[in-house]
Enzyme design. Sequence first.
Site, mmCIF file in Angstrom:
data_model
loop_
_atom_site.group_PDB
_atom_site.id
_atom_site.type_symbol
_atom_site.label_atom_id
_atom_site.label_comp_id
_atom_site.label_asym_id
_atom_site.label_seq_id
_atom_site.Cartn_x
_atom_site.Cartn_y
_atom_site.Cartn_z
ATOM 1 N N TYR A 142 5.941 -35.120 33.542
ATOM 2 C CA TYR A 142 6.726 -34.499 34.433
ATOM 3 C C TYR A 142 7.764 -35.711 34.972
ATOM 4 C CZ TYR A 142 3.424 -30.647 35.312
ATOM 5 O OH TYR A 142 2.858 -29.589 34.948
ATOM 6 N N LYS A 189 -6.685 -35.699 26.136
ATOM 7 C CA LYS A 189 -6.487 -35.108 24.750
ATOM 8 C C LYS A 189 -6.385 -36.315 23.843
ATOM 9 C CE LYS A 189 -5.770 -31.347 22.085
ATOM 10 N NZ LYS A 189 -6.801 -30.508 22.035
ATOM 11 N N ASP A 245 -2.411 -30.364 36.885
ATOM 12 C CA ASP A 245 -1.640 -29.547 37.604
ATOM 13 C C ASP A 245 -2.403 -28.002 37.068
ATOM 14 O OD1 ASP A 245 0.162 -27.869 38.767
ATOM 15 O OD2 ASP A 245 1.945 -28.423 37.278
ATOM 16 N N ASP A 249 -5.308 -25.609 39.250
ATOM 17 C CA ASP A 249 -4.959 -24.353 39.711
ATOM 18 C C ASP A 249 -6.069 -23.109 39.277
ATOM 19 O OD1 ASP A 249 -2.876 -24.217 41.159
ATOM 20 O OD2 ASP A 249 -1.344 -23.165 39.895
#
Length: 355
Positions: A142, A189, A245, A249
Amino acid sequence: MKMKIALIPGDGIGPDIVQEAVKVLDAVGAVYGHSFEYATCLAGGCAIDATGVPLPATTLETCKKSDAVLLGAVGGPKWDKLAGSMRPEKALLGLRGGLGLFCNLRPALLYKQLSAACTLREDIIGDGLDIMVVRELTGGIYFGERGRSAAGDAAYDTMAYTVEEIERIVRKGFEIARKRRKILTSVDKANILETSRLWRETVERIAPEYSDVTLNHLYVDNAAMQLVRNPHQFDVIVTENMFGDILSDEASMITGSIGMLPSASLRADNFGMYEPIHGSAPDIAGKDLANPIATILSVAMMLRYTFSLTKEADAVEAAVSSVLDEGWRTGDIMSEGMKQVGTKRMGDLIVSKVK
Ligand code: NAD
C-alpha cells in the site's frame, strides 16, 4: 493515574457513541481512582465544513499532546462527491501516518450470547470466538512504488519491507500473545514472495526470545481457509499490511456483529488511537439507535494497551458481557425474547455494571 485523551467524535453516529464511551471511562475513573482529561477535536466531514480540510493541523497537534485518541467514525453522503484528498476518510490516513501508528489490532470477538449472528455453524463456533489480528499498518504494497507504463496498458505496485519494520510488528504480536493464550500464527506467502521470506526469517530469529509462546507459520491462502474451517486454532495472528487488511475483515465479519467490534492502532511506545471498526452509519445518526458497544470496547482496549490498566479493562469487558447476559440489546443485535434499548440506555447499563 491522570490521563489526557483526545476525543474525535467525527460524523454520523460518531458523537452518539463517543459520548457513551466517555461515560464508561468516567465510571472507571470514579471506581478505580483515575482522572481522564478530554480534548475534543474535529476530523472528517464536520472538519471539512468548519475548516475546509478533513484533518486540521490543530487536531493532529492535540492528538500528539495526548496520551491516547478515541475516534468515533468519519464520512457520510454529504461529503461523498468530494475529490480524493478532500474526502473525510483522508483524516484517518493522516492521523495514522501523522501519529506513526504502525500496529493495527483487530479483535474478532464473538460473545456466546450473540452466536446466532455468526455466519459459521454452531459446532464450529463452540462457545464463542476470540481471535486477535495484528496487522502491519505503514509498510508493504500500500506504500510501495507504483505506476503505469507510458502506453497505459500495464501497471505495477511494489511490496517492500525492511527487517526493522518486520521486527517491530512481530514483537508486538509476540507480546500480545503473551498476554493471551500464548499462540502466535505468523501469516505470509514465503513460498512465493521475497518479502515473505525475509518476514519468516525475522520471525524465526526473534522467536527464541519468546519461548513461552507457541509459534506457527501459515501461508495466507491457507490462513483465509482455516479462519472459516477451524477458527479455534487461532489466538493471535501477525501479518503484513495487505494480508492483514483482508484477514482482519474476514475474521471480524464471521462474528456477524459490526456494532460490537473495537480496534486499536499503536506506536512502539504504546500510544494509540482507538476506534470501532464500523463506519458513521448515517442512516441511524442522532436517533439513539446506534450500538455503542464497539466504542466502549475500544475504550477497554485503550485501558489495556496504552495505560496497562488490566483490571479496569477486564471490568469494562465484563460489564458488557453481563449486560448481554441480562438480555439487553440495541436494534442491530436484537433477537427474539431480548429487551431492546437505545444508545444512551445501553451506555447507562454498562456504566451501572462498571460501578
Ligand atoms: P457503516 O459501518 O457506517 O454502516 C453499515 C451498516 O451497519 C449500516 O446499516 C449501519 O446502520 C450499520 N451500523 C454500523 N455501525 C453500527 C452501530 N454502531 N450500531 C448499529 N448499526 C450500525 O458502513 P457504510 O454504510 O459503508 O459507510 C457509511 C459511512 O461511513 C461512509 O461515509 C463511509 O465512508 C464511512 N466509514 C467510515 C469508517 C471510519 O470512520 N473508520 C469506516 C467505514 C466506513
